[in-house]
Design a protein around this motif. Sequence first.
Motif, short mmCIF file in Angstrom:
data_model
loop_
_atom_site.label_atom_id
_atom_site.label_comp_id
_atom_site.label_asym_id
_atom_site.label_seq_id
_atom_site.Cartn_x
_atom_site.Cartn_y
_atom_site.Cartn_z
N ALA A 25 0.83 -1.21 0.00
CA ALA A 25 0.00 0.00 0.00
C ALA A 25 0.86 1.26 0.00
O ALA A 25 0.59 2.23 -0.74
CB ALA A 25 -0.93 -0.01 1.22
N VAL A 26 1.91 1.26 0.82
CA VAL A 26 2.80 2.42 0.88
C VAL A 26 3.51 2.62 -0.45
O VAL A 26 3.64 3.76 -0.96
CB VAL A 26 3.82 2.25 2.03
CG1 VAL A 26 4.90 3.34 1.95
CG2 VAL A 26 3.11 2.30 3.37
N PHE A 157 12.80 0.27 0.01
CA PHE A 157 11.54 0.82 0.52
C PHE A 157 11.71 2.28 0.91
O PHE A 157 10.80 3.10 0.71
CB PHE A 157 11.11 -0.02 1.74
CG PHE A 157 9.83 0.46 2.38
CD1 PHE A 157 8.61 0.24 1.78
CD2 PHE A 157 9.87 1.14 3.58
CE1 PHE A 157 7.44 0.70 2.37
CE2 PHE A 157 8.70 1.61 4.17
CZ PHE A 157 7.47 1.38 3.57
N GLN A 158 12.87 2.64 1.41
CA GLN A 158 13.12 4.02 1.85
C GLN A 158 13.14 4.97 0.67
O GLN A 158 12.69 6.13 0.78
CB GLN A 158 14.45 4.08 2.61
CG GLN A 158 14.74 5.44 3.22
CD GLN A 158 16.00 5.44 4.07
OE1 GLN A 158 16.62 4.40 4.23
NE2 GLN A 158 16.37 6.59 4.60
N GLN A 159 13.63 4.51 -0.51
CA GLN A 159 13.69 5.38 -1.68
C GLN A 159 12.28 5.70 -2.20
O GLN A 159 12.07 6.76 -2.80
CB GLN A 159 14.52 4.71 -2.78
CG GLN A 159 16.01 4.68 -2.46
CD GLN A 159 16.81 3.91 -3.50
OE1 GLN A 159 16.32 2.94 -4.05
NE2 GLN A 159 18.05 4.37 -3.76
N TYR A 160 11.32 4.80 -2.00
CA TYR A 160 9.95 5.08 -2.42
C TYR A 160 9.32 6.20 -1.59
O TYR A 160 8.33 6.80 -2.00
CB TYR A 160 9.08 3.82 -2.28
CG TYR A 160 9.16 2.90 -3.48
CD1 TYR A 160 8.48 3.18 -4.66
CD2 TYR A 160 9.93 1.74 -3.43
CE1 TYR A 160 8.56 2.34 -5.75
CE2 TYR A 160 10.01 0.89 -4.50
CZ TYR A 160 9.33 1.18 -5.67
OH TYR A 160 9.42 0.35 -6.76
N LEU A 161 9.91 6.49 -0.40
CA LEU A 161 9.31 7.47 0.50
C LEU A 161 9.79 8.90 0.25
O LEU A 161 9.56 9.80 1.06
CB LEU A 161 9.64 7.08 1.96
CG LEU A 161 9.23 5.69 2.39
CD1 LEU A 161 9.63 5.44 3.84
CD2 LEU A 161 7.74 5.47 2.18
N ALA A 167 9.30 13.50 8.74
CA ALA A 167 8.61 12.92 9.88
C ALA A 167 7.79 11.70 9.47
O ALA A 167 7.79 10.66 10.14
CB ALA A 167 7.71 13.97 10.54
N LEU A 168 7.11 11.80 8.31
CA LEU A 168 6.30 10.68 7.85
C LEU A 168 7.17 9.52 7.39
O LEU A 168 6.84 8.34 7.60
CB LEU A 168 5.38 11.15 6.72
CG LEU A 168 4.33 10.13 6.24
CD1 LEU A 168 3.46 9.66 7.40
CD2 LEU A 168 3.48 10.75 5.12
N GLN A 169 8.32 9.89 6.77
CA GLN A 169 9.25 8.83 6.37
C GLN A 169 9.74 8.04 7.57
O GLN A 169 9.76 6.80 7.55
CB GLN A 169 10.46 9.44 5.62
CG GLN A 169 10.13 9.98 4.25
CD GLN A 169 11.37 10.50 3.53
OE1 GLN A 169 12.48 10.05 3.80
NE2 GLN A 169 11.18 11.45 2.62
N ASN A 170 10.11 8.76 8.61
CA ASN A 170 10.59 8.07 9.82
C ASN A 170 9.49 7.20 10.44
O ASN A 170 9.75 6.11 10.94
CB ASN A 170 11.07 9.10 10.84
CG ASN A 170 12.34 9.81 10.37
OD1 ASN A 170 13.13 9.24 9.61
ND2 ASN A 170 12.52 11.05 10.80
N LEU A 171 8.24 7.70 10.39
CA LEU A 171 7.13 6.93 10.94
C LEU A 171 6.90 5.63 10.15
O LEU A 171 6.75 4.54 10.73
CB LEU A 171 5.85 7.78 10.92
CG LEU A 171 4.57 7.06 11.40
CD1 LEU A 171 4.71 6.61 12.85
CD2 LEU A 171 3.36 7.98 11.22
N LEU A 172 6.91 5.76 8.83
CA LEU A 172 6.69 4.57 7.99
C LEU A 172 7.82 3.57 8.14
O LEU A 172 7.59 2.35 8.19
CB LEU A 172 6.51 4.99 6.53
CG LEU A 172 5.26 5.83 6.23
CD1 LEU A 172 5.25 6.29 4.77
CD2 LEU A 172 3.99 5.04 6.54
#
Length: 438
Positions: A25-26, A157-161, A167-172
């Motif tokens: 989903a993310v 997965f981090q590059q998709y963010l 803040a949202l990146q760290n949360l996900l």
Amino acid sequence: MYKRLFSIYVLLCIWNLVALVFICAVTIHASYLMCAIGTARTFLNQVSAVPHSPWNSALLALGCYLTLIVILFYKRLHLPQHANIKWIAVALEVVLAITILMALDMGYSGILLLIVIDLMTGIQAQEKRLTLLAISLILYIFADYNIVSLQIPMISFQQYLIGYSNALQNLLLGIRSAFSSVDLILFLLYVLLLMRTQQKETQRIRMLNERVNHANEKLKQMNTQLLDYAKKTEKIAEMRERNRLAREIHDTIGHALTGISAGIDACITMVDISPENTKQQLARISVVARQGIKDVRRSVTKLRPDVLETLPLEDALRQMVAETGTATQTAISCDNQAGPLHFDPDEEDTVYRVVQESITNAIRHGGAKQIFVTLTRKEKWLTLTVRDTGVGCAYIQKGFGLQHMEERVALLGGNISYNSGNGFTVIANIPIRWGEQG
């Protein structure tokens, strides 16, 4: 305990499904977001591989995972016995797991733990389980994006963010790490519980084996005792049968020879006086001898007086009394005051033999010229009295005949007493079942 293991296993499967749905989903949302805010060019410049369609990757990962779950639960519920089927299923599980990992670009490796659990559940040996656990943990550690991407170009997965705020990146990223951590905790909990269950099962089997061994030892002892008892019983039965044969032979041959002997003595006395009467007496002796031979044959084959096979007990007694009296020139009477004599075969044999032995002893040892046989009944008891007018005896010395007569009566639960005043009297008290008349 097995219910707890199954519950943890189901929870682990659900947890991995939620993690896959979250990552898919993310990834899909992040891809659409980058196109919407114009950061797609920046994203493409940063990655080292061409991204796949996020929807295709998500559908492939979720489809393979659901297929993997079906295989895992089918194996757990049906337990295939054939080795080839087991290895084919394991190979298919590995292929599905690798497909899921590649579809997610190594974004989540918890799927491997499900396959490890499946392999460990099928292994019984504790040492093999520990070895497999160590190898699995090593593979789980190295099944990481940072390691695999060194050989295969991938998008993390981090590059998709990139389109999200920091803040949202760290949360996900934190949520993804939480999924991995909880997944590892559930896996270790399952492994510990599985080993504990296996240990208890091993102890239970050991205790059962000890009980079986103890029961086998007891069984061996009981078998030995049973063999000893069987040998003793066989000896007792052999002794009883020997005594019974001796009684039968004594009763048949002894009775016949006594009658013959007394009859011959009478013939010797009157041979010069009345040859014609002597011939008649010898004819009677011949009848007694033939009956004796018939009784001997019958005793050897069936151990039952031949006359009892063809006549009722009362008629058999009267025939014996008549033949013996005629052959020995002795007055013998038989008075039945007990009524109809409906006895069982063993009871008939005993009554017949007691009368026969008592008459034989009265003639042989007492020289009796008169013998009175009386049968009376009181309730269930039969009283058999044989009284003679012979010389009697001051001291009763029990010979073979008396002993066997007492044994016969004792086997029926009765008793015998003697009286030597005014001749000799035998009194036998026998508990009778009285057949149809009881």
